[in-house]
Write a protein that holds these residues in place. Sequence first.
Motif, PDB file in Angstrom:
ATOM      1  N   ASN A 107      -5.831  -6.453   2.830  1.00  0.00           N
ATOM      2  CA  ASN A 107      -6.360  -7.534   2.432  1.00  0.00           C
ATOM      3  C   ASN A 107      -5.930  -8.293   1.191  1.00  0.00           C
ATOM      4  OD1 ASN A 107      -8.604  -8.456   4.551  1.00  0.00           O
ATOM      5  ND2 ASN A 107      -9.014  -6.205   4.061  1.00  0.00           N
ATOM      6  N   CYS A 108      -4.938  -7.574   0.640  1.00  0.00           N
ATOM      7  CA  CYS A 108      -4.316  -7.842  -0.683  1.00  0.00           C
ATOM      8  C   CYS A 108      -2.933  -8.685  -0.286  1.00  0.00           C
ATOM      9  CB  CYS A 108      -3.829  -6.700  -1.515  1.00  0.00           C
ATOM     10  SG  CYS A 108      -2.957  -7.097  -3.063  1.00  0.00           S
ATOM     11  N   SER A 109      -3.131 -10.079  -0.415  1.00  0.00           N
ATOM     12  CA  SER A 109      -1.890 -10.872  -0.073  1.00  0.00           C
ATOM     13  C   SER A 109      -0.721 -10.516  -0.757  1.00  0.00           C
ATOM     14  CB  SER A 109      -2.298 -12.183  -0.480  1.00  0.00           C
ATOM     15  OG  SER A 109      -2.599 -12.599  -1.599  1.00  0.00           O
ATOM     16  N   MET A 110      -0.967 -10.116  -1.906  1.00  0.00           N
ATOM     17  CA  MET A 110       0.433  -9.781  -2.881  1.00  0.00           C
ATOM     18  C   MET A 110       1.227  -8.339  -2.353  1.00  0.00           C
ATOM     19  SD  MET A 110       0.788 -12.185  -5.055  1.00  0.00           S
ATOM     20  CE  MET A 110       0.505 -12.929  -3.670  1.00  0.00           C
ATOM     21  N   VAL A 111       0.429  -7.324  -2.019  1.00  0.00           N
ATOM     22  CA  VAL A 111       0.840  -6.327  -1.331  1.00  0.00           C
ATOM     23  C   VAL A 111       1.446  -6.703   0.231  1.00  0.00           C
ATOM     24  CG1 VAL A 111       0.363  -3.893  -0.196  1.00  0.00           C
ATOM     25  CG2 VAL A 111      -0.201  -4.427  -2.360  1.00  0.00           C
ATOM     26  N   ARG A 112       0.729  -7.357   0.788  1.00  0.00           N
ATOM     27  CA  ARG A 112       1.017  -7.823   2.235  1.00  0.00           C
ATOM     28  C   ARG A 112       2.497  -8.540   2.212  1.00  0.00           C
ATOM     29  NH1 ARG A 112      -2.296  -6.532   6.648  1.00  0.00           N
ATOM     30  NH2 ARG A 112      -0.194  -6.840   7.491  1.00  0.00           N
ATOM     31  N   SER A 113       2.838  -9.313   1.082  1.00  0.00           N
ATOM     32  CA  SER A 113       3.884  -9.999   0.912  1.00  0.00           C
ATOM     33  C   SER A 113       5.216  -9.137   0.710  1.00  0.00           C
ATOM     34  CB  SER A 113       3.820 -11.097  -0.073  1.00  0.00           C
ATOM     35  OG  SER A 113       2.573 -12.125   0.226  1.00  0.00           O
ATOM     36  N   VAL A 114       4.833  -8.204  -0.033  1.00  0.00           N
ATOM     37  CA  VAL A 114       6.220  -7.133  -0.193  1.00  0.00           C
ATOM     38  C   VAL A 114       6.345  -5.932   0.650  1.00  0.00           C
ATOM     39  CG1 VAL A 114       6.286  -8.488  -2.576  1.00  0.00           C
ATOM     40  CG2 VAL A 114       5.201  -6.082  -2.153  1.00  0.00           C
ATOM     41  N   GLU A 115       5.228  -5.566   1.366  1.00  0.00           N
ATOM     42  CA  GLU A 115       5.233  -4.532   1.991  1.00  0.00           C
ATOM     43  C   GLU A 115       6.400  -4.077   2.839  1.00  0.00           C
ATOM     44  OE1 GLU A 115       1.851  -4.200   4.716  1.00  0.00           O
ATOM     45  OE2 GLU A 115       2.270  -6.044   5.792  1.00  0.00           O
ATOM     46  N   ASP A 116       7.334  -4.792   3.286  1.00  0.00           N
ATOM     47  CA  ASP A 116       8.661  -4.582   4.138  1.00  0.00           C
ATOM     48  C   ASP A 116       9.617  -4.391   3.227  1.00  0.00           C
ATOM     49  OD1 ASP A 116       7.050  -4.473   6.311  1.00  0.00           O
ATOM     50  OD2 ASP A 116       7.555  -6.800   6.760  1.00  0.00           O
ATOM     51  N   SER A 117       9.515  -4.415   1.881  1.00  0.00           N
ATOM     52  CA  SER A 117      10.638  -4.384   0.976  1.00  0.00           C
ATOM     53  C   SER A 117      10.461  -3.591  -0.515  1.00  0.00           C
ATOM     54  CB  SER A 117      10.910  -5.755   0.608  1.00  0.00           C
ATOM     55  OG  SER A 117      10.049  -6.391  -0.129  1.00  0.00           O
ATOM     56  N   ILE A 118       9.118  -3.196  -0.537  1.00  0.00           N
ATOM     57  CA  ILE A 118       8.935  -2.593  -1.853  1.00  0.00           C
ATOM     58  C   ILE A 118       7.868  -1.655  -1.177  1.00  0.00           C
ATOM     59  CG2 ILE A 118       7.836  -2.637  -4.170  1.00  0.00           C
ATOM     60  CD1 ILE A 118       8.716  -5.382  -4.517  1.00  0.00           C
ATOM     61  N   GLU A 119       8.173  -0.216  -1.584  1.00  0.00           N
ATOM     62  CA  GLU A 119       6.957   0.744  -1.203  1.00  0.00           C
ATOM     63  C   GLU A 119       6.030   0.847  -2.391  1.00  0.00           C
ATOM     64  OE1 GLU A 119       6.577   5.607  -0.896  1.00  0.00           O
ATOM     65  OE2 GLU A 119       8.600   4.592  -1.424  1.00  0.00           O
ATOM     66  N   ILE A 120       4.555   0.542  -1.782  1.00  0.00           N
ATOM     67  CA  ILE A 120       3.608   0.331  -2.523  1.00  0.00           C
ATOM     68  C   ILE A 120       2.797   1.733  -2.275  1.00  0.00           C
ATOM     69  CG2 ILE A 120       1.415  -0.774  -3.303  1.00  0.00           C
ATOM     70  CD1 ILE A 120       4.058  -2.459  -3.551  1.00  0.00           C
ATOM     71  N   VAL A 121       2.442   2.356  -3.481  1.00  0.00           N
ATOM     72  CA  VAL A 121       1.864   3.727  -3.325  1.00  0.00           C
ATOM     73  C   VAL A 121       0.329   3.494  -4.035  1.00  0.00           C
ATOM     74  CG1 VAL A 121       1.520   6.115  -3.850  1.00  0.00           C
ATOM     75  CG2 VAL A 121       3.714   5.084  -3.030  1.00  0.00           C
TER      76      VAL A 121
END
Length: 127
Positions: A107-121
Amino acid sequence: MDFKMKEEVGFYTELPFGRLDIAGDEEYGFRPFQLLVASLAVCSGGVLRKIMKKMRMDFEDIQMKTSVERNEEIADRVEKVHIHFLIKGNDLNEAKLHKALELTRKNCSMVRSVEDSIEIVETFEIV
């Protein structure tokens, strides 16, 4: 948002909360990668806070520590952002916190916006 060039270096914008100065040099404003990481962390923290309230979890404080991996060979590209949540509360259930973190990611729009290009842990600890 409208951005205007500054005489020294960088750009700025006027927002309802105030002026935001942005530059590649920290002497003149926030660096772009700092704003990116701040957006990811604070969006995640805000969503986590709402979810924990809805789940009726008894917490007093949420803090985030971040670390960033960048690729110097590709324009200092941000490759990975690790967000570590420090959660203070009473009788916090780790299983419920894992579920809350899963929902936060969805539900975090910022994480969803970059999830295909930046690995978020995302990790957490109860303090």
